[in-house]
Design an enzyme around this catalytic site. Structure first.
Site, PDB file in Angstrom:
ATOM      1  N   CYS A   1       0.699  -1.298   0.039  1.00 52.27           N
ATOM      2  CA  CYS A   1      -0.013  -0.082   0.002  1.00 52.27           C
ATOM      3  C   CYS A   1       0.830   1.209   0.063  1.00 52.27           C
ATOM      4  O   CYS A   1       0.465   2.075  -0.500  1.00 52.27           O
ATOM      5  CB  CYS A   1      -0.763  -0.054   1.344  1.00 52.27           C
ATOM      6  SG  CYS A   1      -2.530  -0.994   1.063  1.00 52.27           S
TER       7      CYS A   1
ATOM      8  N   CYS B   1      -8.381  -2.961  -4.012  1.00 50.52           N
ATOM      9  CA  CYS B   1      -7.775  -3.932  -4.979  1.00 50.52           C
ATOM     10  C   CYS B   1      -8.270  -5.468  -4.939  1.00 50.52           C
ATOM     11  O   CYS B   1      -8.704  -5.811  -3.968  1.00 50.52           O
ATOM     12  CB  CYS B   1      -6.168  -3.874  -4.632  1.00 50.52           C
ATOM     13  SG  CYS B   1      -5.358  -2.180  -4.656  1.00 50.52           S
TER      14      CYS B   1
ATOM     15  N   CYS C   1      -7.061  -7.897  -2.222  1.00 53.27           N
ATOM     16  CA  CYS C   1      -7.412  -7.432  -0.932  1.00 53.27           C
ATOM     17  C   CYS C   1      -8.784  -7.135  -0.631  1.00 53.27           C
ATOM     18  O   CYS C   1      -9.045  -6.609   0.518  1.00 53.27           O
ATOM     19  CB  CYS C   1      -6.318  -6.271  -0.528  1.00 53.27           C
ATOM     20  SG  CYS C   1      -4.618  -6.762  -0.560  1.00 53.27           S
TER      21      CYS C   1
ATOM     22  N   CYS D   1      -5.150   1.836   4.177  1.00 54.08           N
ATOM     23  CA  CYS D   1      -3.938   1.812   3.173  1.00 54.08           C
ATOM     24  C   CYS D   1      -2.744   2.661   3.666  1.00 54.08           C
ATOM     25  O   CYS D   1      -1.794   2.457   3.055  1.00 54.08           O
ATOM     26  CB  CYS D   1      -4.544   1.952   1.596  1.00 54.08           C
ATOM     27  SG  CYS D   1      -5.024   3.561   1.316  1.00 54.08           S
TER      28      CYS D   1
HETATM   29 FE1  SF4 Z   1      -1.483  -3.671  -2.388  1.00 51.23          FE
HETATM   30 FE2  SF4 Z   1      -3.610  -4.843  -1.294  1.00 51.23          FE
HETATM   31 FE3  SF4 Z   1      -2.692  -2.216  -0.808  1.00 51.23          FE
HETATM   32 FE4  SF4 Z   1      -3.806  -2.864  -3.204  1.00 51.23          FE
HETATM   33  S1  SF4 Z   1      -4.811  -2.821  -1.047  1.00 51.23           S
HETATM   34  S2  SF4 Z   1      -1.915  -1.619  -2.872  1.00 51.23           S
HETATM   35  S3  SF4 Z   1      -3.153  -4.922  -3.414  1.00 51.23           S
HETATM   36  S4  SF4 Z   1      -1.901  -4.140  -0.338  1.00 51.23           S
END
Ligand code: SF4
Length: 225
Positions: free
Chosen positions: A107, A188, A191, A216
Protein backbone atom coordinates in the site's frame (compact mmCIF):
# COMPACT_ATOMS: atom_id res chain seq x y z
CA UNK A 1 -32.09 11.14 8.91
CA UNK A 2 -31.36 11.17 5.21
CA UNK A 3 -31.53 14.90 4.45
CA UNK A 4 -28.13 15.66 2.99
CA UNK A 5 -28.98 19.23 1.91
CA UNK A 6 -27.18 21.07 4.76
CA UNK A 7 -24.03 19.02 4.14
CA UNK A 8 -24.11 19.87 0.44
CA UNK A 9 -24.19 23.57 1.34
CA UNK A 10 -21.15 23.17 3.62
CA UNK A 11 -19.33 21.50 0.70
CA UNK A 12 -20.22 24.36 -1.67
CA UNK A 13 -19.29 27.07 0.84
CA UNK A 14 -15.91 25.53 1.63
CA UNK A 15 -14.94 25.20 -2.04
CA UNK A 16 -15.99 28.81 -2.63
CA UNK A 17 -13.84 29.99 0.29
CA UNK A 18 -10.80 28.01 -0.85
CA UNK A 19 -11.11 29.39 -4.37
CA UNK A 20 -11.61 32.97 -3.15
CA UNK A 21 -8.37 32.55 -1.21
CA UNK A 22 -6.51 31.30 -4.27
CA UNK A 23 -6.02 27.74 -3.01
CA UNK A 24 -5.15 24.99 -5.48
CA UNK A 25 -7.60 22.11 -4.98
CA UNK A 26 -7.62 18.48 -6.02
CA UNK A 27 -9.75 15.47 -5.11
CA UNK A 28 -9.03 11.77 -4.96
CA UNK A 29 -11.46 8.93 -5.42
CA UNK A 30 -11.55 5.15 -5.59
CA UNK A 31 -14.68 5.30 -7.78
CA UNK A 32 -17.07 3.11 -5.81
CA UNK A 33 -20.85 3.52 -5.64
CA UNK A 34 -20.57 5.46 -2.41
CA UNK A 35 -17.97 7.77 -4.00
CA UNK A 36 -20.55 9.06 -6.46
CA UNK A 37 -22.29 11.74 -4.38
CA UNK A 38 -18.95 13.50 -3.81
CA UNK A 39 -17.94 13.15 -7.46
CA UNK A 40 -21.34 14.32 -8.66
CA UNK A 41 -21.17 17.36 -6.35
CA UNK A 42 -17.68 18.22 -7.60
CA UNK A 43 -19.03 18.10 -11.14
CA UNK A 44 -21.80 20.50 -10.09
CA UNK A 45 -19.66 22.87 -8.01
CA UNK A 46 -16.59 23.07 -10.26
CA UNK A 47 -15.92 20.35 -12.80
CA UNK A 48 -12.44 21.74 -13.43
CA UNK A 49 -11.20 20.43 -10.05
CA UNK A 50 -8.88 17.52 -10.93
CA UNK A 51 -9.96 14.13 -9.57
CA UNK A 52 -7.11 11.65 -9.10
CA UNK A 53 -7.50 7.89 -9.23
CA UNK A 54 -4.59 6.01 -7.70
CA UNK A 55 -4.08 3.19 -10.14
CA UNK A 56 -2.32 0.47 -8.15
CA UNK A 57 -2.35 -1.96 -11.06
CA UNK A 58 -4.38 -4.36 -8.89
CA UNK A 59 -7.89 -2.98 -9.38
CA UNK A 60 -10.84 -5.04 -10.62
CA UNK A 61 -11.49 -4.58 -14.34
CA UNK A 62 -15.02 -3.54 -13.33
CA UNK A 63 -13.63 -0.61 -11.29
CA UNK A 64 -11.46 0.60 -14.17
CA UNK A 65 -14.44 0.55 -16.55
CA UNK A 66 -16.75 2.18 -13.99
CA UNK A 67 -14.22 4.98 -13.37
CA UNK A 68 -14.09 5.82 -17.06
CA UNK A 69 -17.87 5.77 -17.42
CA UNK A 70 -18.48 7.94 -14.34
CA UNK A 71 -15.80 10.47 -15.37
CA UNK A 72 -17.32 10.70 -18.83
CA UNK A 73 -20.88 10.97 -17.57
CA UNK A 74 -20.04 13.64 -14.95
CA UNK A 75 -17.54 15.54 -17.12
CA UNK A 76 -14.78 15.16 -14.51
CA UNK A 77 -11.15 16.12 -15.03
CA UNK A 78 -9.92 12.59 -14.34
CA UNK A 79 -6.22 12.16 -13.61
CA UNK A 80 -4.34 8.96 -12.81
CA UNK A 81 -1.35 8.44 -10.58
CA UNK A 82 0.69 5.28 -10.22
CA UNK A 83 3.65 4.09 -8.22
CA UNK A 84 7.08 5.21 -9.40
CA UNK A 85 8.31 1.71 -8.43
CA UNK A 86 7.75 -0.86 -11.21
CA UNK A 87 5.99 -4.10 -10.26
CA UNK A 88 9.11 -6.10 -11.08
CA UNK A 89 10.75 -4.36 -8.10
CA UNK A 90 7.75 -4.99 -5.84
CA UNK A 91 8.66 -8.57 -4.94
CA UNK A 92 10.22 -10.19 -1.89
CA UNK A 93 13.25 -12.50 -1.90
CA UNK A 94 11.03 -15.42 -2.96
CA UNK A 95 9.55 -13.50 -5.88
CA UNK A 96 6.18 -12.95 -4.21
CA UNK A 97 4.47 -9.64 -4.85
CA UNK A 98 4.38 -7.64 -1.65
CA UNK A 99 0.60 -7.72 -1.24
CA UNK A 100 0.90 -11.42 -0.36
CA UNK A 101 3.38 -10.98 2.51
CA UNK A 102 3.63 -7.29 3.36
CA UNK A 103 0.43 -5.45 2.39
CA UNK A 104 1.41 -2.35 4.36
CA UNK A 105 4.50 -1.94 2.20
CA UNK A 106 2.50 -2.73 -0.94
CA UNK A 107 0.00 0.00 0.00
CA UNK A 108 2.87 2.38 0.72
CA UNK A 109 4.38 1.79 -2.73
CA UNK A 110 1.11 1.89 -4.65
CA UNK A 111 -1.07 4.33 -2.73
CA UNK A 112 0.84 6.57 -0.32
CA UNK A 113 3.93 7.16 -2.45
CA UNK A 114 2.05 8.12 -5.67
CA UNK A 115 -0.08 10.59 -3.67
CA UNK A 116 2.91 12.56 -2.39
CA UNK A 117 3.49 14.65 -5.56
CA UNK A 118 -0.10 15.90 -5.41
CA UNK A 119 0.30 16.90 -1.79
CA UNK A 120 3.36 18.93 -2.78
CA UNK A 121 1.58 20.55 -5.75
CA UNK A 122 -1.83 21.44 -4.24
CA UNK A 123 -3.06 23.32 -1.18
CA UNK A 124 -6.30 21.41 -0.49
CA UNK A 125 -7.02 17.68 -0.82
CA UNK A 126 -10.72 16.71 -1.02
CA UNK A 127 -11.19 13.18 0.29
CA UNK A 128 -14.51 11.34 0.61
CA UNK A 129 -13.86 9.57 3.92
CA UNK A 130 -16.85 9.10 6.23
CA UNK A 131 -16.92 8.97 10.02
CA UNK A 132 -18.99 5.77 10.09
CA UNK A 133 -16.50 3.75 8.02
CA UNK A 134 -14.08 2.77 10.78
CA UNK A 135 -12.57 3.79 14.12
CA UNK A 136 -9.72 5.78 12.55
CA UNK A 137 -12.06 7.90 10.44
CA UNK A 138 -14.52 8.37 13.32
CA UNK A 139 -11.94 10.70 14.88
CA UNK A 140 -11.51 12.87 11.78
CA UNK A 141 -12.56 16.51 11.42
CA UNK A 142 -13.91 18.37 8.39
CA UNK A 143 -10.58 20.06 7.90
CA UNK A 144 -7.30 18.59 9.11
CA UNK A 145 -3.64 19.28 8.38
CA UNK A 146 -2.17 16.80 5.93
CA UNK A 147 1.42 15.99 5.13
CA UNK A 148 3.56 18.53 3.23
CA UNK A 149 1.43 21.48 4.29
CA UNK A 150 -1.73 20.30 2.52
CA UNK A 151 -5.11 20.89 4.08
CA UNK A 152 -7.28 17.78 4.08
CA UNK A 153 -10.96 18.56 3.48
CA UNK A 154 -13.50 15.80 4.23
CA UNK A 155 -16.87 17.01 2.87
CA UNK A 156 -18.51 13.58 3.23
CA UNK A 157 -17.46 13.06 6.85
CA UNK A 158 -20.97 13.29 8.35
CA UNK A 159 -22.78 11.56 5.49
CA UNK A 160 -24.52 8.34 6.51
CA UNK A 161 -25.28 5.31 4.37
CA UNK A 162 -28.91 6.49 4.27
CA UNK A 163 -27.85 9.87 2.87
CA UNK A 164 -25.60 8.25 0.27
CA UNK A 165 -28.44 5.93 -0.81
CA UNK A 166 -30.90 8.83 -0.94
CA UNK A 167 -28.54 10.97 -3.04
CA UNK A 168 -27.85 8.11 -5.47
CA UNK A 169 -31.59 7.55 -5.87
CA UNK A 170 -32.51 11.25 -6.13
CA UNK A 171 -29.96 11.78 -8.90
CA UNK A 172 -30.36 8.35 -10.53
CA UNK A 173 -26.64 7.67 -10.36
CA UNK A 174 -25.12 4.36 -11.51
CA UNK A 175 -23.93 1.53 -9.29
CA UNK A 176 -20.49 -0.06 -9.26
CA UNK A 177 -20.95 -3.37 -11.13
CA UNK A 178 -19.61 -5.44 -8.22
CA UNK A 179 -21.98 -3.99 -5.63
CA UNK A 180 -24.71 -6.35 -6.74
CA UNK A 181 -22.37 -9.23 -5.86
CA UNK A 182 -21.95 -7.94 -2.31
CA UNK A 183 -18.75 -5.93 -2.73
CA UNK A 184 -19.78 -2.93 -0.65
CA UNK A 185 -16.26 -1.51 -0.36
CA UNK A 186 -14.11 -2.19 -3.40
CA UNK A 187 -10.36 -1.84 -3.33
CA UNK A 188 -7.63 -3.87 -5.02
CA UNK A 189 -8.67 -7.32 -6.22
CA UNK A 190 -6.16 -9.34 -4.13
CA UNK A 191 -7.28 -7.58 -0.91
CA UNK A 192 -11.06 -7.32 -1.37
CA UNK A 193 -13.77 -9.87 -0.64
CA UNK A 194 -17.53 -9.77 -1.06
CA UNK A 195 -19.09 -8.69 2.23
CA UNK A 196 -22.21 -10.66 1.35
CA UNK A 197 -20.24 -13.88 0.83
CA UNK A 198 -18.47 -13.32 4.17
CA UNK A 199 -21.77 -12.66 5.98
CA UNK A 200 -20.10 -9.55 7.40
CA UNK A 201 -21.89 -6.54 8.89
CA UNK A 202 -19.65 -3.58 8.10
CA UNK A 203 -19.00 -2.61 4.47
CA UNK A 204 -15.24 -2.43 5.06
CA UNK A 205 -14.89 -5.93 6.54
CA UNK A 206 -14.25 -7.21 3.04
CA UNK A 207 -11.00 -5.22 2.86
CA UNK A 208 -7.86 -7.09 4.01
CA UNK A 209 -10.15 -9.73 5.56
CA UNK A 210 -8.44 -11.78 8.26
CA UNK A 211 -5.81 -9.11 8.92
CA UNK A 212 -5.73 -6.33 11.51
CA UNK A 213 -5.10 -3.88 8.68
CA UNK A 214 -8.01 -1.49 8.07
CA UNK A 215 -6.39 1.38 6.15
CA UNK A 216 -4.05 1.68 3.20
CA UNK A 217 -2.09 4.61 4.62
CA UNK A 218 -3.74 7.53 2.81
CA UNK A 219 -5.79 8.27 5.92
CA UNK A 220 -3.12 7.43 8.50
CA UNK A 221 0.36 8.17 7.10
CA UNK A 222 -0.77 11.26 5.20
CA UNK A 223 -2.39 12.94 8.22
CA UNK A 224 -0.02 15.42 9.85
CA UNK A 225 0.75 14.31 13.42
FE1 SF4 B 1 -1.35 -3.75 -2.53
FE2 SF4 B 1 -3.61 -4.78 -1.49
FE3 SF4 B 1 -2.72 -2.33 -0.77
FE4 SF4 B 1 -3.74 -2.76 -3.20
S1 SF4 B 1 -4.83 -2.90 -1.23
S2 SF4 B 1 -1.92 -1.57 -2.74
S3 SF4 B 1 -2.95 -4.85 -3.64
S4 SF4 B 1 -1.74 -4.35 -0.36
Amino acid sequence: MADYTPLVQIFRDKIKTYQENGKKIFASSSFQSHSLPMLHLISQIDASIPVYFLNTGYHFAETLAFKEEVARQFGLQLQEAASPIPKIAQRDANGLLFFAKDPDYCCYLNKTLPMEPMLAAYDVWISGVRRDQNANRSRFEYEMPGKYGTLRFHPMLEWTNAMIARYLKDHQLPQHPLEGKGYLSVGCEPCTQSVAQMNAQNEREGRWAGLKKTECGLHTDLVAQ
